[in-house]
Design an enzyme around this catalytic site. Structure first.
Site, PDB file in Angstrom:
ATOM      1  N   CYS A  41       0.829  -1.205   0.000  1.00 47.16           N
ATOM      2  CA  CYS A  41       0.000   0.000   0.000  1.00 47.16           C
ATOM      3  C   CYS A  41       0.867   1.259   0.000  1.00 47.16           C
ATOM      4  O   CYS A  41       1.426   1.637   1.042  1.00 47.16           O
ATOM      5  CB  CYS A  41      -0.913  -0.018   1.232  1.00 47.16           C
ATOM      6  SG  CYS A  41      -1.845   1.502   1.423  1.00 47.16           S
ATOM      7  N   CYS A  99      -0.329   4.116   2.302  1.00 47.24           N
ATOM      8  CA  CYS A  99      -0.085   3.891   3.731  1.00 47.24           C
ATOM      9  C   CYS A  99       1.387   4.108   4.079  1.00 47.24           C
ATOM     10  O   CYS A  99       1.708   4.699   5.100  1.00 47.24           O
ATOM     11  CB  CYS A  99      -0.444   2.458   4.138  1.00 47.24           C
ATOM     12  SG  CYS A  99      -1.968   1.846   3.432  1.00 47.24           S
ATOM     13  N   ASP A 100       2.292   3.613   3.235  1.00 52.09           N
ATOM     14  CA  ASP A 100       3.700   3.523   3.639  1.00 52.09           C
ATOM     15  C   ASP A 100       4.672   4.378   2.822  1.00 52.09           C
ATOM     16  O   ASP A 100       5.852   4.460   3.167  1.00 52.09           O
ATOM     17  CB  ASP A 100       4.161   2.052   3.539  1.00 52.09           C
ATOM     18  CG  ASP A 100       3.324   1.136   4.421  1.00 52.09           C
ATOM     19  OD1 ASP A 100       2.930   1.591   5.507  1.00 52.09           O
ATOM     20  OD2 ASP A 100       3.061  -0.007   4.016  1.00 52.09           O
TER      21      ASP A 100
END
Ligand code: NAP
Length: 312
Positions: free
Chosen positions: A135, A138-139
């Protein structure tokens, strides 16, 4: 009707589930939408959605999903968290085992979506959170000014590669063929972006790491078989998705890829159980198609309940 009895229970809180919830609760059906983890589904990890009508310039996935949720709750949709372990078909009613407890309803709408596939390489699981991610939203921000790779050639891989150029010093896009599967507009953006380097006809053979996490990968040329080492601090895997349907095995009919066998009318092989969105066999996986499916499933559930009432 007790608190665990509903007209309709929707499993999954993404665009399909939320739209089904909006339609069912607006039709005055007592409706519960159950979500395993985070309301909003895959859209919670989408940076910008450019193909949802009404938002020229695009809208962030989480913002769109927040609006969806507000809208369905306005009509009385109940929402809750829980893992559905099993669905039991009693004919007229359905029993759901949710975190070990029973809930009953007259119609079930399955809108459980999909999850990212893994590469299946040695050490992959242990490197999640230490360089390997599924993701970018997200990261991505953890990888500032370092080289990273994106694996895959579809829309997800292309969008992730473009997004990650905001942070990384370089994005190596590793694709097993010599042509991207992604749509033309994304292919053009990839080609123009100077931070993206294409590794065509390449697959990851091996992940390299030390005690700090991922340090690189061995790429293999699918044409020549030659291998080469690339130094990387991060790797974003975007090689497609698998449906979240294993809990349904033996209950509703699944195709060989695990997708629920249901047509445009969202009917599964079990009367009173409907499937909507990405977890269903369909030709296009988009917010717009999931939304359409959710609406159809809710109307079908309403009709099913009416027919049950007339026949009893
Ligand atoms: P996808 O379209 O299935 O693409 C997966 C990519 O990964 C393909 O390029 C495939 O290569 C490659 N791949 C598969 N298995 C691999 C493996 N083991 N090793 C290396 N590469 C592998 O998946 P997706 O990109 O996640 O998209 C899923 C669906 O969501 C699609 O229908 C897509 O259009 C949709 N989506 C739409 C948007 C948008 O409209 N903005 C954004 C994201 C996703 P091959 O090409 O050789 O098969």
């Amino acid at each position: 009707m007790s608190d665990s009895q509903y007209d309709v229970i929707i499993i999954g809180g993404g665009p399909a589930g939320m739209t089904a919830g909006l339609y069912a609760s607006r039709a005055s059906l007592k409706t519960l939408m159950l979500e395993k983890m985070i309301m909003g589904g895959q859209m919670m990890t989408a940076t910008k959605i450019e193909n949802w009508p009404g938002y020229p310039g695009g809208i962030d996935g989480p913002e769109l999903m927040m609006r969806f949720q507000e809208h369905c709750v306005e009509f009385g949709l109940e929402t809750g968290y829980g893992v559905v372990e099993k669905i039991i078909d009693n004919g007229d009613s359905k029993t759901l085992i949710v975190d070990g407890k029973e809930m009953t309803c007259q119609a079930v709408i399955i809108a459980t979506g999909v999850i990212p596939k893994k590469l299946g390489l040695d050490g992959e699981e242990g490197l999640v959170g230490r360089g390997v991610s599924y993701c970018a939203t997200c990261d991505g921000a953890f990888f500032r000014d370092v080289p990273i790779a994106v694996i895959g050639g579809g829309d997800t891989a292309a969008e992730e590669a473009l997004f990650l150029t905001r942070f990384a010093s370089k994005v190596v896009m590793v694709h097993r063929r010599d042509e991207l599967r992604a749509t033309k507009i994304l292919r053009e953006r990839i080609a123009k972006n100077e931070k993206i380097e294409m590794a065509w006809n390449s697959v990851v053979d091996e992940l390299l790491s030390d005690n700090t996490g991922l340090t690189g990968a061995m790429l293999r040329d699918t044409q020549t078989g030659e291998t080469r080492k690339v130094e990387l601090s991060g790797m974003f895997v975007a090689v497609g998705v698998s449906p979240t349907t294993s809990f349904l095995d033996g209950i509703v009919k699944l195709d060989k890829g695990g997708y629920i066998t249901a047509g445009e009318d969202t009917h599964t092989n079990i009367p009173g159980i409907f499937a909507a969105g990405d977890c269903r066999t369909n030709i296009l996986k988009q917010v717009s198609t999931a939304v359409g499916d959710g609406a159809v499933a809710a109307i079908m559930a309403e009709r099913h309940i009416e027919e049950q009432q007339h026949s009893s």
